[in-house]
Design an enzyme around this catalytic site. Structure first.
Site, PDB file in Angstrom:
ATOM      1  CE  LYS A 217      29.582  37.838 -14.668  1.00 48.46           C
ATOM      2  NZ  LYS A 217      29.583  39.273 -14.281  1.00 48.46           N
TER       3      LYS A 217
ATOM      4  CB  SER B 206      28.071  40.783 -17.301  1.00 47.33           C
ATOM      5  OG  SER B 206      28.842  40.872 -16.105  1.00 47.33           O
TER       6      SER B 206
ATOM      7  CB  SER C 106      27.558  42.855 -13.691  1.00 53.61           C
ATOM      8  OG  SER C 106      27.898  43.542 -14.875  1.00 53.61           O
TER       9      SER C 106
END
Length: 555
Positions: free
Chosen positions: A63, A137, A161
């Site tokens: 990420k 996210s 997330s």
């Protein structure tokens, strides 16, 4: 010209998959292909010389709020970008085990959101239905896994997330107990709640990656209630307490609960209100102020300079948190403590709590029309997990109207292994017959183990097959069905998750094929066969009765 080595072959497939899927919004930065190929060659050379690299051949993504050496860390905001001096510890550990990182993935800016649309790099579309959100996210990481580009990916989870994107894309998301995985080198969202998580297409693959990410607990282990022997005890919610779900989702949730019941678990209902009340506090209460502590000063400065590259929804959430009074934080902490006491008292009577991962799966258009409302709804079941200091695992649980449906199992801190064991009961199991390099103790048996396969029995095929020694690397035999004139060949039967069988098939090199193999008892299971064209010049070794007997005779 020599054939590509195993890891290099995997790299070639990954870049071909990136081109074929044409999802540029998944990535923030990709490493140069030549650089990744060079690293793959080094990995394979090390394995060939005897180095133990348990993740050799595995590709992963990180990420975009996690440091990867040589790439920008942007947290989804180009103006925030910096180039780290090295890998975050979690990335370094995976690379030390032989895994190769392909790049950094898109996310809801500053890890603020559960939708996957709050990014100047574009909304990350769902892997199954591009008209729907991917979930955030950790949107890019989840979709990179779901599209088959990488074997696993790193996300973060503060409000869900690491679980909501897993549910929406039909993959697994592990959210470990806080502190088991270091967050050094990770741009914080809410530092006291943040967790680094892992996505994979199967539970065993996620567990394997997580095993290389963890540290010894950074705190004393709590005194967990002593578990009395007996069936798993699973807490479930009543339909009324689940609230409004998308059409068909209540039935899918009940189906998952029934599956656990059919596997022998005892189900009982609990009062879900402490969990849902705490969930609402994460953004509506004072705890959101910690997001301002993380990046608020930067956001204020960027707004004063024109706000280029800031997502307006994210900027609004962070800047509003600046003015929350201190007394509200203390009041919310007291209220949270009371809710946590009620929640843990109920979990003390259960091995896990089963919940839908999210209440529904909105379209991109629905989120655009109501960004705050849609996001708040998505966190109904996930927001409280870190506030209560719990562990969780999100797994696929079928489909509804062709879209993935997922559930999660939640339990007290440090019950991670227990949750994964229970989650396996939700994964469909298939059998496969192997006769060569995938047999116990043979070079490719690790592929089965990585996918969560378990040995069932040793047997033979029906007397209808011939076995040939193929010229491959590593050496393996080719099994062909001929009917009359064949012989019985030693075989092993393994059980593995249905998704794992799909992975084996997707990565099966020619001339091997997957077909139906008849066993000595007359049953049929999928198994490895061989294309007839590969038998030209191959020695017929049927007389040995099996691959291992042939190898013993030639050592």
């Amino acid at each position: 010209m020599s054939s590509p080595t195993p890891t290099l072959t995997r790299v070639h497939r990954a870049y071909a998959r990136i081109e074929a899927t044409d999802r540029p919004e998944v990535w923030i930065d990709l490493r140069p292909r030549a650089e990744v190929e060079m690293e793959a060659r080094v990995i394979d050379e090390r394995v060939a010389t005897g180095d133990r690299l348990p993740l050799a051949g595995k590709l992963f993504a990180a990420k975009g709020n996690i440091d990867v050496a040589g790439l920008r860390t942007t947290a989804g905001c180009p103006a925030y970008a910096y180039t780290p001096e090295g890998d975050a510890p979690v990335v370094a550990r995976l690379r030390a085990a032989g895994a190769i990182v392909l790049g950094t993935t898109n996310l809801d800016q500053f890890a603020t959101g559960l939708v996957g649309t709050r990014s100047p790099h574009g909304a990350v579309r769902n892997a199954v239905d591009p008209a729907r959100i991917s979930g955030g996210s950790s949107s890019g990481s989840a979709v990179a896994v779901a599209l088959g580009i990488v074997d696993f990916a790193l996300g973060t989870d503060t409000a869900g997330s690491g679980r909501v994107p897993a549910a929406f894309n039909g993959i697994v998301g592990l959210k470990p107990t806080r502190g088991l995985v270091p967050t050094t080198g990770v741009v914080p969202a809410c530092a006291s709640l943040d967790c680094v998580t892992v996505f994979a297409r199967t539970l065993p693959e996620a567990e394997q990656a997580l095993a290389h990410m963890t540290s010894p607990p950074d705190r004393d282990l709590p005194a967990l209630p002593q578990r009395t022997p007996g069936p798993w005890r699973i807490a479930v919610a009543t339909p009324a307490q689940l609230g409004e779900l998308d059409e068909g989702w209540a039935t899918a949730y009940e189906r998952a609960a029934d599956q656990l019941g059919s596997a022998g678990a005892e189900l009982h209902t609990i009062d879900l209100s402490p969990f849902t009340e705490a969930a609402a506090m994460l953004y509506e209460g004072a705890f959101v102020a910690e997001r301002y502590t993380a990046v608020g000063g930067f956001v204020d400065k960027l707004i004063s300079e024109g706000g280029e590259g800031l997502d307006p929804t994210v900027a609004g959430i962070i800047t509003r948190a600046r003015d929350i009074p201190a007394h509200q934080l203390y009041a919310d902490q007291d209220r949270l403590a009371a809710l946590r006491t009620r929640a843990l008292a109920q979990l003390a009577e259960a091995d896990a709590l089963l919940l839908p991962t999210a209440p529904g799966h909105p379209t991109l258009a629905e989120v655009a029309a109501d960004p705050l409302g849609a996001n708040a709804r998505l966190g109904r079941f996930t927001n409280s997990t870190n506030l209560f200091d719990l562990a969780a695992v999100a797994v696929p649980a079928g489909t509804v109207d062709g879209l993935p449906f997922g559930v999660m199992l939640i339990g007290p801190a440090f019950t991670d292994e227990r949750l994964a064991r229970i989650a396996r009961l939700l994964q469909p199991q298939l059998r496969i017959a192997v006769v060569g390099a995938h047999l116990s103790g043979q070079p490719l048996n690790g592929q089965l183990l990585t996918l969560g396969a378990e040995w069932e029995r040793t047997t033979t095929t029906a007397p209808a097959y011939r076995l040939h020694a193929l010229s491959t690397t590593p050496p393996k035999p080719g099994l062909v069905h001929i009917g009359e004139g064949g012989a019985a060949i030693e075989a092993e039967v393994w059980r593995l998750p249905a998704e794992g069988l799909g992975r084996l098939l997707a990565e099966l090199p020619r001339p091997m094929t997957l077909g139906r193999v008849e066993l000595a008892d007359g049953g049929h299971v999928p198994g490895f066969l061989c294309e007839p064209s590969a038998l030209d010049g191959a020695e017929d070794i049927t007389r040995y009765g099996g691959w291992r007997s042939y190898l013993r005779a030639h050592t």
